[in-house]
Structures are given as structure tokens and as C-alpha cells.
Design a protein around this motif. Structure first.
Motif, PDB file in Angstrom:
ATOM      1  N   ALA A   1       0.850  -1.193   0.000  1.00  0.00           N
ATOM      2  CA  ALA A   1       0.000   0.000   0.000  1.00  0.00           C
ATOM      3  C   ALA A   1       0.885   1.241   0.000  1.00  0.00           C
ATOM      4  O   ALA A   1       1.902   1.291   0.699  1.00  0.00           O
ATOM      5  CB  ALA A   1      -0.920   0.007   1.210  1.00  0.00           C
ATOM      6  N   LEU A   2       0.495   2.229  -0.755  1.00  0.00           N
ATOM      7  CA  LEU A   2       1.233   3.485  -0.842  1.00  0.00           C
ATOM      8  C   LEU A   2       0.424   4.606  -0.212  1.00  0.00           C
ATOM      9  O   LEU A   2      -0.735   4.819  -0.566  1.00  0.00           O
ATOM     10  CB  LEU A   2       1.526   3.823  -2.309  1.00  0.00           C
ATOM     11  CG  LEU A   2       2.022   5.248  -2.608  1.00  0.00           C
ATOM     12  CD1 LEU A   2       3.340   5.540  -1.908  1.00  0.00           C
ATOM     13  CD2 LEU A   2       2.139   5.466  -4.115  1.00  0.00           C
ATOM     14  N   SER A   3       1.053   5.332   0.704  1.00  0.00           N
ATOM     15  CA  SER A   3       0.449   6.535   1.270  1.00  0.00           C
ATOM     16  C   SER A   3       1.131   7.769   0.689  1.00  0.00           C
ATOM     17  O   SER A   3       2.360   7.890   0.728  1.00  0.00           O
ATOM     18  CB  SER A   3       0.604   6.552   2.799  1.00  0.00           C
ATOM     19  OG  SER A   3       0.281   7.838   3.316  1.00  0.00           O
TER      20      SER A   3
ATOM     21  N   ASP B   1      -0.461   6.328   8.763  1.00  0.00           N
ATOM     22  CA  ASP B   1      -0.776   5.414   7.671  1.00  0.00           C
ATOM     23  C   ASP B   1       0.147   4.200   7.694  1.00  0.00           C
ATOM     24  O   ASP B   1      -0.296   3.059   7.532  1.00  0.00           O
ATOM     25  CB  ASP B   1      -0.641   6.128   6.320  1.00  0.00           C
ATOM     26  CG  ASP B   1      -1.674   7.228   6.130  1.00  0.00           C
ATOM     27  OD1 ASP B   1      -2.673   7.246   6.877  1.00  0.00           O
ATOM     28  OD2 ASP B   1      -1.476   8.066   5.240  1.00  0.00           O
ATOM     29  N   LEU B   2       1.431   4.448   7.881  1.00  0.00           N
ATOM     30  CA  LEU B   2       2.402   3.361   7.895  1.00  0.00           C
ATOM     31  C   LEU B   2       2.134   2.395   9.051  1.00  0.00           C
ATOM     32  O   LEU B   2       2.178   1.168   8.882  1.00  0.00           O
ATOM     33  CB  LEU B   2       3.812   3.934   8.006  1.00  0.00           C
ATOM     34  CG  LEU B   2       4.973   3.027   7.603  1.00  0.00           C
ATOM     35  CD1 LEU B   2       4.840   2.573   6.165  1.00  0.00           C
ATOM     36  CD2 LEU B   2       6.302   3.751   7.822  1.00  0.00           C
TER      37      LEU B   2
ATOM     38  N   HIS C   1      -2.097  -4.190   9.816  1.00  0.00           N
ATOM     39  CA  HIS C   1      -2.976  -5.057   9.035  1.00  0.00           C
ATOM     40  C   HIS C   1      -2.209  -6.106   8.225  1.00  0.00           C
ATOM     41  O   HIS C   1      -2.815  -6.857   7.461  1.00  0.00           O
ATOM     42  CB  HIS C   1      -3.831  -4.223   8.085  1.00  0.00           C
ATOM     43  CG  HIS C   1      -4.901  -3.424   8.766  1.00  0.00           C
ATOM     44  ND1 HIS C   1      -4.638  -2.338   9.561  1.00  0.00           N
ATOM     45  CD2 HIS C   1      -6.259  -3.562   8.785  1.00  0.00           C
ATOM     46  CE1 HIS C   1      -5.773  -1.834  10.019  1.00  0.00           C
ATOM     47  NE2 HIS C   1      -6.772  -2.557   9.565  1.00  0.00           N
ATOM     48  N   GLY C   2      -0.896  -6.136   8.355  1.00  0.00           N
ATOM     49  CA  GLY C   2      -0.124  -7.098   7.588  1.00  0.00           C
ATOM     50  C   GLY C   2       0.094  -6.692   6.146  1.00  0.00           C
ATOM     51  O   GLY C   2       0.266  -7.542   5.276  1.00  0.00           O
ATOM     52  N   VAL C   3       0.111  -5.381   5.895  1.00  0.00           N
ATOM     53  CA  VAL C   3       0.324  -4.843   4.557  1.00  0.00           C
ATOM     54  C   VAL C   3       1.633  -4.061   4.563  1.00  0.00           C
ATOM     55  O   VAL C   3       1.909  -3.317   5.513  1.00  0.00           O
ATOM     56  CB  VAL C   3      -0.851  -3.927   4.148  1.00  0.00           C
ATOM     57  CG1 VAL C   3      -0.565  -3.224   2.834  1.00  0.00           C
ATOM     58  CG2 VAL C   3      -2.142  -4.733   4.059  1.00  0.00           C
ATOM     59  N   TYR C   4       2.431  -4.214   3.523  1.00  0.00           N
ATOM     60  CA  TYR C   4       3.709  -3.511   3.433  1.00  0.00           C
ATOM     61  C   TYR C   4       3.464  -2.080   2.978  1.00  0.00           C
ATOM     62  O   TYR C   4       2.853  -1.843   1.928  1.00  0.00           O
ATOM     63  CB  TYR C   4       4.644  -4.217   2.454  1.00  0.00           C
ATOM     64  CG  TYR C   4       6.052  -3.686   2.465  1.00  0.00           C
ATOM     65  CD1 TYR C   4       6.993  -4.174   3.371  1.00  0.00           C
ATOM     66  CD2 TYR C   4       6.448  -2.695   1.574  1.00  0.00           C
ATOM     67  CE1 TYR C   4       8.293  -3.686   3.382  1.00  0.00           C
ATOM     68  CE2 TYR C   4       7.737  -2.196   1.579  1.00  0.00           C
ATOM     69  CZ  TYR C   4       8.657  -2.702   2.488  1.00  0.00           C
ATOM     70  OH  TYR C   4       9.941  -2.197   2.498  1.00  0.00           O
ATOM     71  N   GLY C   5       3.930  -1.111   3.758  1.00  0.00           N
ATOM     72  CA  GLY C   5       3.630   0.283   3.491  1.00  0.00           C
ATOM     73  C   GLY C   5       4.757   1.045   2.819  1.00  0.00           C
ATOM     74  O   GLY C   5       5.920   0.935   3.200  1.00  0.00           O
ATOM     75  N   LEU C   6       4.405   1.820   1.805  1.00  0.00           N
ATOM     76  CA  LEU C   6       5.292   2.780   1.164  1.00  0.00           C
ATOM     77  C   LEU C   6       4.761   4.179   1.459  1.00  0.00           C
ATOM     78  O   LEU C   6       3.548   4.362   1.600  1.00  0.00           O
ATOM     79  CB  LEU C   6       5.330   2.572  -0.354  1.00  0.00           C
ATOM     80  CG  LEU C   6       5.567   1.161  -0.889  1.00  0.00           C
ATOM     81  CD1 LEU C   6       5.438   1.172  -2.412  1.00  0.00           C
ATOM     82  CD2 LEU C   6       6.914   0.637  -0.458  1.00  0.00           C
ATOM     83  N   THR C   7       5.645   5.175   1.530  1.00  0.00           N
ATOM     84  CA  THR C   7       5.186   6.530   1.806  1.00  0.00           C
ATOM     85  C   THR C   7       5.856   7.543   0.894  1.00  0.00           C
ATOM     86  O   THR C   7       7.054   7.459   0.631  1.00  0.00           O
ATOM     87  CB  THR C   7       5.480   6.939   3.269  1.00  0.00           C
ATOM     88  OG1 THR C   7       6.898   6.852   3.522  1.00  0.00           O
ATOM     89  CG2 THR C   7       4.742   6.048   4.247  1.00  0.00           C
ATOM     90  N   VAL C   8       5.057   8.490   0.435  1.00  0.00           N
ATOM     91  CA  VAL C   8       5.555   9.660  -0.284  1.00  0.00           C
ATOM     92  C   VAL C   8       5.073  10.893   0.470  1.00  0.00           C
ATOM     93  O   VAL C   8       3.877  11.215   0.445  1.00  0.00           O
ATOM     94  CB  VAL C   8       5.041   9.692  -1.735  1.00  0.00           C
ATOM     95  CG1 VAL C   8       5.337  11.048  -2.377  1.00  0.00           C
ATOM     96  CG2 VAL C   8       5.677   8.578  -2.550  1.00  0.00           C
ATOM     97  N   PRO C   9       5.966  11.595   1.181  1.00  0.00           N
ATOM     98  CA  PRO C   9       5.549  12.815   1.885  1.00  0.00           C
ATOM     99  C   PRO C   9       5.281  13.948   0.899  1.00  0.00           C
ATOM    100  O   PRO C   9       6.027  14.134  -0.070  1.00  0.00           O
ATOM    101  CB  PRO C   9       6.743  13.128   2.792  1.00  0.00           C
ATOM    102  CG  PRO C   9       7.913  12.477   2.126  1.00  0.00           C
ATOM    103  CD  PRO C   9       7.378  11.262   1.431  1.00  0.00           C
TER     104      PRO C   9
ATOM    105  N   SER D   1      -9.032   5.886   6.916  1.00  0.00           N
ATOM    106  CA  SER D   1      -8.857   5.767   5.468  1.00  0.00           C
ATOM    107  C   SER D   1      -7.727   4.797   5.122  1.00  0.00           C
ATOM    108  O   SER D   1      -7.833   4.034   4.145  1.00  0.00           O
ATOM    109  CB  SER D   1      -8.597   7.140   4.838  1.00  0.00           C
ATOM    110  OG  SER D   1      -7.495   7.785   5.443  1.00  0.00           O
ATOM    111  N   SER D   2      -6.657   4.783   5.905  1.00  0.00           N
ATOM    112  CA  SER D   2      -5.570   3.846   5.611  1.00  0.00           C
ATOM    113  C   SER D   2      -5.951   2.422   5.988  1.00  0.00           C
ATOM    114  O   SER D   2      -5.493   1.463   5.356  1.00  0.00           O
ATOM    115  CB  SER D   2      -4.280   4.271   6.320  1.00  0.00           C
ATOM    116  OG  SER D   2      -4.454   4.423   7.705  1.00  0.00           O
TER     117      SER D   2
END
Length: 254
Positions: free
Chosen positions: A10-12, A27-28, A34-42, A204-205
Motif C-alpha cells: 500500500a502506498l500513502s 498510515d504506515l 494489518h499485515g500490509v507492506y507500506g510505502l510513503t511519499v511525503p 482511510s488507511s
């Protein structure tokens, strides 16, 4: 060799909250809970703590766009969650790069911080509605945001989860609207606590995470709604103001 299941990604795309309660930090935490790999773009940097947002510094739109492009080139992204974007230039850049993606998009239209700091101008709001909303699977305004966006009325196109946390009474109701028709309700008992920082980001996340895990939209919202209530209930009582939630309550319970 034995194969292993691909971890959903998932990307935030959202603002940074150094207090850890909202934005890409929340979000991360939610993705990983939830067991989902998180990516982030600030998209923007804030000066804030649990007492409120003091300053906001949007990043250059081109830098935001290049971050997203780099991740899309490298990862199979199951879902994209969007939060605070800062200005019309960033919104346009995000919209351009997302035009070619097929991932579901959950957008939390962060217009004003919970402490009252304006995070998006009138020009930015117009860009948000015209450029990004048409690309979204779900838009999650709270009641004050719906008032700013559409005068309090749900539009007759698009899918909206209108969050009732700012409503009166002891039972607060979120409502799912599809093309102007009310499709589902998600009621919850009001929790009397000051620790509500990042509830919109977290909800939302969590919805995005459940979509990444394969849930249909209605079920994703229902699961996320229940997750949020417990995250509020188990909030760790940190900071002097409105503190963050306990995103890992499920892991601590087990």
C-alpha cells in the motif's frame, strides 16, 4: 523451492506528522498493523505536536511526482491512500502520475488540521475536486470537510464515506454514498476522550489496507470502522493535547 504469498503493498501519499499520530506516520503504522507492506511519499512537512499544527511546508511538486514514479516503477502497488496534499501544484502532479494506474485510490480530503490550521487553499480545493476526485475509488470527508467541499450536500457522482465524528449525540454514524444514494451506515458509540489525533488518517488507511487484502469496499469500510473504534479505545495517553491512537491494539491483544 516453495513459493510464498506476495505481501500486499500500500502506498500513502500524505503529509508528515512528527508527533506520529497522523499523516504518513499513522498510515504506515496502520498498514503494518494489518499485515500490509507500506510505502510513503511525503507531500508536506509540518511542525506539530499533540497541541496542534504550527507550520506547514509543502514539498516541490516535481519532487512529490518523482517519488511516486520511482515507486510505481519498482513495486506492484495494491492500493493508494492519499491524505494532505498542500497545494494545487502538488495535486496536479499527483493526478498526472496516477492517471495510468489501476490501483484503487482512497482519498482523505484533509483541508484543515484538527487544531484549525488551514492545509489547502480555495485553489487547491478546486484542483482536488476536478483533478483527483474523478480518479478515486472512495473519498472520506468528515462533516466540516463536506461543508467546505459541497456545502454539506453529497454530490450525485462519486463514492463518499461521510464521517459523522463531528456530529452530535451519543451515537455517531458514518454513511456510505454512491452516486448520491445512501448505501450503508456504520454507527458507533461516541467515545469521550481527547485522544483523537489522526482518526481520519487511520480510518482511510485501514480501508485501503483491507482493499489491498482483497475485501470488497463495503466490507473494507466495516472492518476499518471496527478497527478504528478499538484504536481509539486503546489510545496510549501520550502528549499534552490530542494524542495519537493505538494502531497495534490487535497485536497486543493476541
Amino acid at each position: 523451492m516453495t513459493s510464498r504469498a506476495l505481501l500486499p503493498v500500500a502506498l500513502s501519499i500524505a503529509g508528515s506528522d512528527p508527533s506520529g499520530g497522523a499523516g504518513i506516520q499513522a498510515d504506515l503504522k496502520t498498514f503494518h498493523a494489518h499485515g500490509v507492506y507500506g510505502l510513503t511519499v511525503p507531500t508536506l512537512i509540518t511542525v506539530q505536536n499533540t497541541l496542534g499544527v504550527q507550520e506547514v511546508f509543502p514539498l516541490p511538486a516535481g519532487l512529490v511526482q518523482r517519488q511516486i514514479e520511482a515507486l510505481l516503477e519498482d513495486f506492484e502497488i495494491a492500493v493508494i491512500k492519499i491524505g494532505a496534499l498542500g497545494n494545487a501544484d502538488i495535486i496536479q502532479a499527483v493526478a498526472e502520475v496516477l492517471q495510468g494506474t489501476r490501483s484503487p485510490v482512497v482519498l482523505d480530503p484533509v483541508l484543515v488540521s484538527s487544531s484549525g490550521k488551514t492545509l489547502l487553499t480555495v485553489e487547491g480545493i478546486h484542483a482536488l475536486k476536478t483533478l483527483l476526485f474523478p480518479l478515486c475509488t472512495l473519498i472520506t470527508p468528515n462533516l466540516p470537510e463536506l461543508q467546505v467541499l459541497y456545502g454539506g450536500q453529497v454530490p450525485d457522482t462519486g463514492t463518499f464515506l461521510v464521517k459523522g465524528g463531528h456530529g452530535s449525540g451519543e451515537i455517531l454514524v458514518d454513511a456510505l454514498w454512491v452516486n448520491g444514494i445512501q448505501m450503508a451506515f456504520y454507527p458507533a458509540q461516541k467515545q469521550h476522550t481527547r485522544h483523537l489525533h489522526g482518526t481520519g488518517c487511520t480510518l482511510s488507511s485501514s480501508i485501503a489496507a483491507h482493499l489491498a487484502l482483497g475485501s470488497l469496499l463495503d466490507m473494507a469500510i466495516s472492518k476499518a470502522h471496527a478497527y478504528l473504534q478499538e484504536a481509539i479505545r486503546h489510545a496510549p495517553d501520550l502528549g499534552q493535547g490530542s494524542g495519537g491512537l493505538e494502531h497495534f491494539w490487535m497485536q497486543k491483544r493476541s
